[in-house]
Motif scaffolding. Structure first.
Motif, PDB file in Angstrom:
ATOM      1  N   SER A 160      11.158  48.665 -43.151  1.00 33.28           N
ATOM      2  CA  SER A 160      10.587  47.598 -42.338  1.00 33.28           C
ATOM      3  C   SER A 160       9.105  47.481 -42.690  1.00 33.28           C
ATOM      4  O   SER A 160       8.411  48.496 -42.748  1.00 33.28           O
ATOM      5  CB  SER A 160      10.758  47.939 -40.856  1.00 33.28           C
ATOM      6  N   VAL A 161       8.624  46.254 -42.932  1.00 34.26           N
ATOM      7  CA  VAL A 161       7.218  46.041 -43.295  1.00 34.26           C
ATOM      8  C   VAL A 161       6.609  44.945 -42.430  1.00 34.26           C
ATOM      9  O   VAL A 161       7.315  44.051 -41.944  1.00 34.26           O
ATOM     10  CB  VAL A 161       7.057  45.662 -44.791  1.00 34.26           C
ATOM     11  N   ARG A 162       5.288  45.028 -42.250  1.00 31.74           N
ATOM     12  CA  ARG A 162       4.533  44.003 -41.526  1.00 31.74           C
ATOM     13  C   ARG A 162       3.182  43.832 -42.199  1.00 31.74           C
ATOM     14  O   ARG A 162       2.648  44.776 -42.767  1.00 31.74           O
ATOM     15  CB  ARG A 162       4.301  44.423 -40.079  1.00 31.74           C
ATOM     16  N   GLY A 163       2.658  42.628 -42.126  1.00 33.02           N
ATOM     17  CA  GLY A 163       1.313  42.378 -42.624  1.00 33.02           C
ATOM     18  C   GLY A 163       1.205  42.157 -44.118  1.00 33.02           C
ATOM     19  O   GLY A 163       0.109  42.179 -44.668  1.00 33.02           O
ATOM     20  N   LEU A 164       2.339  41.942 -44.797  1.00 30.80           N
ATOM     21  CA  LEU A 164       2.295  41.621 -46.221  1.00 30.80           C
ATOM     22  C   LEU A 164       2.093  40.114 -46.385  1.00 30.80           C
ATOM     23  O   LEU A 164       2.030  39.376 -45.395  1.00 30.80           O
ATOM     24  CB  LEU A 164       3.575  42.074 -46.915  1.00 30.80           C
ATOM     25  N   LEU A 165       2.010  39.653 -47.615  1.00 31.26           N
ATOM     26  CA  LEU A 165       1.847  38.223 -47.848  1.00 31.26           C
ATOM     27  C   LEU A 165       3.091  37.475 -47.372  1.00 31.26           C
ATOM     28  O   LEU A 165       4.211  37.940 -47.576  1.00 31.26           O
ATOM     29  CB  LEU A 165       1.599  37.952 -49.328  1.00 31.26           C
ATOM     30  N   PRO A 166       2.902  36.318 -46.738  1.00 28.71           N
ATOM     31  CA  PRO A 166       4.059  35.574 -46.214  1.00 28.71           C
ATOM     32  C   PRO A 166       4.892  34.918 -47.308  1.00 28.71           C
ATOM     33  O   PRO A 166       4.361  34.502 -48.341  1.00 28.71           O
ATOM     34  CB  PRO A 166       3.413  34.517 -45.312  1.00 28.71           C
ATOM     35  N   GLY A 167       6.210  34.856 -47.070  1.00 29.38           N
ATOM     36  CA  GLY A 167       7.125  34.142 -47.957  1.00 29.38           C
ATOM     37  C   GLY A 167       7.142  34.662 -49.384  1.00 29.38           C
ATOM     38  O   GLY A 167       7.303  33.892 -50.321  1.00 29.38           O
ATOM     39  N   ARG A 168       6.996  35.946 -49.568  1.00 30.25           N
ATOM     40  CA  ARG A 168       6.920  36.525 -50.915  1.00 30.25           C
ATOM     41  C   ARG A 168       8.031  37.548 -51.114  1.00 30.25           C
ATOM     42  O   ARG A 168       8.387  38.288 -50.225  1.00 30.25           O
ATOM     43  CB  ARG A 168       5.577  37.226 -51.105  1.00 30.25           C
TER      44      ARG A 168
ATOM     45  N   THR B 262      12.335  39.747 -48.795  1.00 29.62           N
ATOM     46  CA  THR B 262      11.436  38.595 -48.835  1.00 29.62           C
ATOM     47  C   THR B 262      10.783  38.516 -47.473  1.00 29.62           C
ATOM     48  O   THR B 262      11.463  38.535 -46.447  1.00 29.62           O
ATOM     49  CB  THR B 262      12.208  37.291 -49.137  1.00 29.62           C
ATOM     50  N   THR B 263       9.459  38.432 -47.462  1.00 28.34           N
ATOM     51  CA  THR B 263       8.748  38.404 -46.187  1.00 28.34           C
ATOM     52  C   THR B 263       8.909  37.061 -45.486  1.00 28.34           C
ATOM     53  O   THR B 263       9.103  36.025 -46.117  1.00 28.34           O
ATOM     54  CB  THR B 263       7.255  38.709 -46.378  1.00 28.34           C
ATOM     55  N   THR B 264       8.814  37.106 -44.183  1.00 31.12           N
ATOM     56  CA  THR B 264       8.879  35.906 -43.354  1.00 31.12           C
ATOM     57  C   THR B 264       7.525  35.195 -43.403  1.00 31.12           C
ATOM     58  O   THR B 264       6.588  35.667 -44.051  1.00 31.12           O
ATOM     59  CB  THR B 264       9.196  36.284 -41.894  1.00 31.12           C
ATOM     60  N   ALA B 265       7.407  34.113 -42.661  1.00 29.14           N
ATOM     61  CA  ALA B 265       6.153  33.357 -42.609  1.00 29.14           C
ATOM     62  C   ALA B 265       5.006  34.178 -42.028  1.00 29.14           C
ATOM     63  O   ALA B 265       3.841  33.894 -42.288  1.00 29.14           O
ATOM     64  CB  ALA B 265       6.352  32.084 -41.788  1.00 29.14           C
TER      65      ALA B 265
END
Length: 179
Positions: free
Chosen positions: A64-72, A121-124
């Protein structure tokens, strides 16, 4: 789809596995929460990640990740060694059946059945989640880390298992078997 906090999901795992898994003598549970960042442009300051892996009658791993670049798109894999000052310190991907040729790019060894792949793939808002289940267990050879890579994992011959540069790393801390 219901989103469950990783800690809650980890606590529920014994109920999801067959009864014989709970009694297995070689149950290994590893958790990683401290992020070592190698690329601050793609893993910004303040980004967080958590990894959980449990090995009993198979191996279940979640990231689980948070704070990465969005939509990548990012790749992620379990690696053999702990994180270090250099991105290469974490060693190669953990393989159930190790490829005698390293680095491994042979699809016979570098594949999601022989390795643990956690592409996402990260969310918005820059969050992401991945889960992997393989039919094998770690046994006596425990992995050291989960590494986040710059692209989804390639599968073509000569590039199988590759996912670009190593952006960040989480050390996996294992408790005693049967924990």
């Amino acid at each position: 789809m219901r989103i469950v906090p990783l800690a809650l999901a980890a606590a529920a795992l014994p109920a999801l596995w067959p009864a014989e898994a709970a009694a297995a003598p070689a149950v290994h549970v590893g958790v990683g929460t401290s992020v070592v960042r190698y690329n601050t442009a793609l893993v910004p300051e303040g980004a967080t990640a958590r990894a959980f892996t449990a090995s009993a009658t198979g191996t279940l791993t979640a990231l689980s990740v948070r704070g990465l670049l969005p939509g990548r798109e990012y790749g992620a894999h379990v690696h053999t060694k702990p994180c270090g000052a250099s991105p290469s310190d974490s060693g190669p991907h953990y393989q159930h059946v190790p490829d005698p040729v390293q680095p491994s790019a042979d699809p016979a060894y570098a594949n999601p059945s022989n390795e643990i792949w956690l592409d996402f793939t990260t969310t918005a808002n820059g969050s992401g989640f991945a889960v992997s289940h393989v039919d094998w267990t770690y046994g006596d050879r425990l992995p050291g880390s989960v590494v986040i890579h710059e692209t989804h994992t390639h599968t073509d011959p000569g590039h199988a298992g590759t996912a670009g540069g190593r952006l960040a790393c989480l050390n996996l801390e294992f408790g005693p078997p049967g924990r």
